[in-house]
Design a protein around this motif. Sequence first.
Motif, PDB file in Angstrom:
ATOM      1  N   PHE A  43       0.837  -1.193   0.000  1.00 31.63           N
ATOM      2  CA  PHE A  43       0.000   0.000   0.000  1.00 31.63           C
ATOM      3  C   PHE A  43       0.875   1.248   0.000  1.00 31.63           C
ATOM      4  O   PHE A  43       1.995   1.238   0.511  1.00 31.63           O
ATOM      5  CB  PHE A  43      -0.925   0.029   1.222  1.00 31.63           C
ATOM      6  CG  PHE A  43      -2.147  -0.838   1.080  1.00 31.63           C
ATOM      7  CD1 PHE A  43      -3.401  -0.275   0.901  1.00 31.63           C
ATOM      8  CD2 PHE A  43      -2.041  -2.216   1.128  1.00 31.63           C
ATOM      9  CE1 PHE A  43      -4.530  -1.071   0.769  1.00 31.63           C
ATOM     10  CE2 PHE A  43      -3.169  -3.026   1.006  1.00 31.63           C
ATOM     11  CZ  PHE A  43      -4.408  -2.448   0.817  1.00 31.63           C
ATOM     12  N   ILE A  44       0.349   2.326  -0.576  1.00 28.89           N
ATOM     13  CA  ILE A  44       0.980   3.630  -0.442  1.00 28.89           C
ATOM     14  C   ILE A  44       0.613   4.165   0.942  1.00 28.89           C
ATOM     15  O   ILE A  44      -0.566   4.160   1.319  1.00 28.89           O
ATOM     16  CB  ILE A  44       0.500   4.593  -1.535  1.00 28.89           C
ATOM     17  CG1 ILE A  44       0.914   4.075  -2.917  1.00 28.89           C
ATOM     18  CG2 ILE A  44       1.058   5.992  -1.312  1.00 28.89           C
ATOM     19  CD1 ILE A  44       0.349   4.901  -4.071  1.00 28.89           C
ATOM     20  N   THR A  45       1.615   4.612   1.707  1.00 24.07           N
ATOM     21  CA  THR A  45       1.349   5.046   3.077  1.00 24.07           C
ATOM     22  C   THR A  45       1.701   6.511   3.284  1.00 24.07           C
ATOM     23  O   THR A  45       2.621   7.046   2.669  1.00 24.07           O
ATOM     24  CB  THR A  45       2.139   4.192   4.087  1.00 24.07           C
ATOM     25  OG1 THR A  45       3.531   4.261   3.780  1.00 24.07           O
ATOM     26  CG2 THR A  45       1.691   2.746   4.046  1.00 24.07           C
ATOM     27  N   SER A  46       0.952   7.138   4.169  1.00 24.39           N
ATOM     28  CA  SER A  46       1.180   8.529   4.516  1.00 24.39           C
ATOM     29  C   SER A  46       2.440   8.670   5.376  1.00 24.39           C
ATOM     30  O   SER A  46       2.773   7.777   6.162  1.00 24.39           O
ATOM     31  CB  SER A  46      -0.024   9.082   5.281  1.00 24.39           C
ATOM     32  OG  SER A  46       0.229  10.367   5.778  1.00 24.39           O
ATOM     33  N   LYS A  47       3.129   9.797   5.218  1.00 20.28           N
ATOM     34  CA  LYS A  47       4.300  10.067   6.055  1.00 20.28           C
ATOM     35  C   LYS A  47       3.886  10.252   7.512  1.00 20.28           C
ATOM     36  O   LYS A  47       4.702  10.074   8.421  1.00 20.28           O
ATOM     37  CB  LYS A  47       5.015  11.324   5.544  1.00 20.28           C
ATOM     38  CG  LYS A  47       5.673  11.172   4.187  1.00 20.28           C
ATOM     39  CD  LYS A  47       6.338  12.452   3.732  1.00 20.28           C
ATOM     40  CE  LYS A  47       5.316  13.535   3.425  1.00 20.28           C
ATOM     41  NZ  LYS A  47       5.959  14.773   2.880  1.00 20.28           N
ATOM     42  N   GLU A  48       2.629  10.637   7.719  1.00 22.87           N
ATOM     43  CA  GLU A  48       2.125  10.847   9.080  1.00 22.87           C
ATOM     44  C   GLU A  48       1.104   9.766   9.410  1.00 22.87           C
ATOM     45  O   GLU A  48      -0.031   9.803   8.941  1.00 22.87           O
ATOM     46  CB  GLU A  48       1.475  12.222   9.207  1.00 22.87           C
ATOM     47  CG  GLU A  48       1.017  12.545  10.624  1.00 22.87           C
ATOM     48  CD  GLU A  48       0.363  13.913  10.727  1.00 22.87           C
ATOM     49  OE1 GLU A  48      -0.126  14.238  11.818  1.00 22.87           O
ATOM     50  OE2 GLU A  48       0.331  14.642   9.716  1.00 22.87           O
ATOM     51  N   PRO A  49       1.478   8.756  10.197  1.00 21.03           N
ATOM     52  CA  PRO A  49       0.526   7.681  10.526  1.00 21.03           C
ATOM     53  C   PRO A  49      -0.586   8.168  11.445  1.00 21.03           C
ATOM     54  O   PRO A  49      -0.460   9.189  12.119  1.00 21.03           O
ATOM     55  CB  PRO A  49       1.405   6.635  11.223  1.00 21.03           C
ATOM     56  CG  PRO A  49       2.542   7.416  11.785  1.00 21.03           C
ATOM     57  CD  PRO A  49       2.788   8.553  10.837  1.00 21.03           C
ATOM     58  N   TRP A  50      -1.668   7.405  11.476  1.00 20.77           N
ATOM     59  CA  TRP A  50      -2.802   7.704  12.346  1.00 20.77           C
ATOM     60  C   TRP A  50      -3.038   6.466  13.209  1.00 20.77           C
ATOM     61  O   TRP A  50      -3.816   5.593  12.852  1.00 20.77           O
ATOM     62  CB  TRP A  50      -4.024   8.062  11.514  1.00 20.77           C
ATOM     63  CG  TRP A  50      -5.141   8.674  12.309  1.00 20.77           C
ATOM     64  CD1 TRP A  50      -5.186   8.883  13.646  1.00 20.77           C
ATOM     65  CD2 TRP A  50      -6.382   9.170  11.792  1.00 20.77           C
ATOM     66  NE1 TRP A  50      -6.370   9.462  14.011  1.00 20.77           N
ATOM     67  CE2 TRP A  50      -7.130   9.662  12.876  1.00 20.77           C
ATOM     68  CE3 TRP A  50      -6.921   9.246  10.505  1.00 20.77           C
ATOM     69  CZ2 TRP A  50      -8.402  10.204  12.727  1.00 20.77           C
ATOM     70  CZ3 TRP A  50      -8.184   9.785  10.346  1.00 20.77           C
ATOM     71  CH2 TRP A  50      -8.917  10.267  11.448  1.00 20.77           C
ATOM     72  N   ALA A  51      -2.354   6.412  14.335  1.00 17.73           N
ATOM     73  CA  ALA A  51      -2.348   5.210  15.167  1.00 17.73           C
ATOM     74  C   ALA A  51      -3.735   4.847  15.688  1.00 17.73           C
ATOM     75  O   ALA A  51      -4.052   3.665  15.868  1.00 17.73           O
ATOM     76  CB  ALA A  51      -1.373   5.387  16.328  1.00 17.73           C
ATOM     77  N   ALA A  52      -4.576   5.846  15.951  1.00 16.85           N
ATOM     78  CA  ALA A  52      -5.898   5.586  16.535  1.00 16.85           C
ATOM     79  C   ALA A  52      -6.771   4.722  15.638  1.00 16.85           C
ATOM     80  O   ALA A  52      -7.691   4.053  16.119  1.00 16.85           O
ATOM     81  CB  ALA A  52      -6.605   6.906  16.834  1.00 16.85           C
ATOM     82  N   LEU A 312       0.776  16.182   0.351  1.00 16.36           N
ATOM     83  CA  LEU A 312       0.324  17.493   0.825  1.00 16.36           C
ATOM     84  C   LEU A 312       0.569  17.647   2.324  1.00 16.36           C
ATOM     85  O   LEU A 312       0.391  16.704   3.098  1.00 16.36           O
ATOM     86  CB  LEU A 312      -1.169  17.673   0.529  1.00 16.36           C
ATOM     87  CG  LEU A 312      -1.602  17.545  -0.940  1.00 16.36           C
ATOM     88  CD1 LEU A 312      -3.104  17.744  -1.058  1.00 16.36           C
ATOM     89  CD2 LEU A 312      -0.858  18.544  -1.817  1.00 16.36           C
ATOM     90  N   GLU A 313       0.940  18.826   2.722  1.00 16.59           N
ATOM     91  CA  GLU A 313       1.183  19.117   4.143  1.00 16.59           C
ATOM     92  C   GLU A 313      -0.135  19.552   4.799  1.00 16.59           C
ATOM     93  O   GLU A 313      -0.371  20.723   5.071  1.00 16.59           O
ATOM     94  CB  GLU A 313       2.246  20.206   4.284  1.00 16.59           C
ATOM     95  CG  GLU A 313       3.611  19.818   3.744  1.00 16.59           C
ATOM     96  CD  GLU A 313       4.243  18.679   4.524  1.00 16.59           C
ATOM     97  OE1 GLU A 313       3.924  18.535   5.735  1.00 16.59           O
ATOM     98  OE2 GLU A 313       5.034  17.924   3.930  1.00 16.59           O
TER      99      GLU A 313
END
Length: 356
Positions: A43-52, A312-313
């Motif tokens: 999968f393509i993953t975001s640089k900022e994970p969302w652990a929740a 995107l930031e």
Amino acid sequence: MDSQSIKTIRRYDIDWLRVIAIGLLLIYHISIGFQPWGRMIGFITSKEPWAALWVPMSLLNIWRIPFLFFVSGMGVYFAMQSRSWGGLLKERAKRILLPFVFGMFAIVPIHILIWRQYYGMELRYNWDPGHLWFLGNIFCYVLLLSPLFYLIKKNEEAKLVVWLKSTLRKPWGLLLALIPFLLEAVLINPVPFELYAMTWHGFVLGLIAFFFGFCFVLSGEGFWKMIQKWRWLFLVLGSGLFVFRNYYFKSFPPSYLLAIESFSWILTVFAFGSLYLKGPSKSLSYLSQAAYPVYILHMIFLYLGSLLIFPLEIPVYLQFLLVALITFAGCFGSYELIRRIPLLRPFFGLKGGAGK
């Protein structure tokens, strides 16, 4: 309710549950893009994970795929009522095998190439069923189990079949149905349990679920009334096991416990669904038709959305919403086009003729 009346009824609750399960599959796959391990499974993953997101994901991932195998087995029961064995195989080849083969060469390469482009890899494609592995499994189950299913259908008054139907209408019958799932979990001992794609665990578990999906519908209204009666017990058991494994085991709990929890959630969903999801509607009719093409297409638009949004930031929750919007809009927009083109319809599991 006699067997003849069972054969003529249409279960709209199962149609709704199938639609909801496909919707949850899309949301789950979108969520993988926000987990640090997502890239390891393609999968393509975001640089900022969302652990929740992992909390609801871990609740879903042990039963969502087995549930779809149950529903697929139920679908075969209904399809058999108006088809011979040869007719069933021909119909399933058109609706499952054709989209499976087409998808491997026309759909899966697209999202794999998007993934490789995002990570700066060489743009090449090796043969891979990708997310369509599920269709390959289903077609194998039809080939393997349809002779047995037709033998059961032909001998519904035989003692063994009568015993099977009677047993599955009783709570203790569910314990007997659970045994094959426990044996699969203990003998194969999958780690992680939720790794179903192209594994022996996924194949055997799916085969068992497919078989019992058929048997549950075969058992008639008595089965549905029984699970409705015990629905709160299934819910409490599933919830309790979920809390227990998250607070006690953290990661990789025993497979047999996951098998019990998975079965509990599946019975919970079937019980509440059969009680509250009743009757036809225009929404159900539309979504039932759209679900299959949306499943086939969704990885392309998920990866396109990830390609566009992840650089995107912006806050992670906004990334999630935008990727979800692109995924659903792309899938349903494509479906609106596909259903109007008779030549394309069979490749996405739709019957011939332009959609209304």
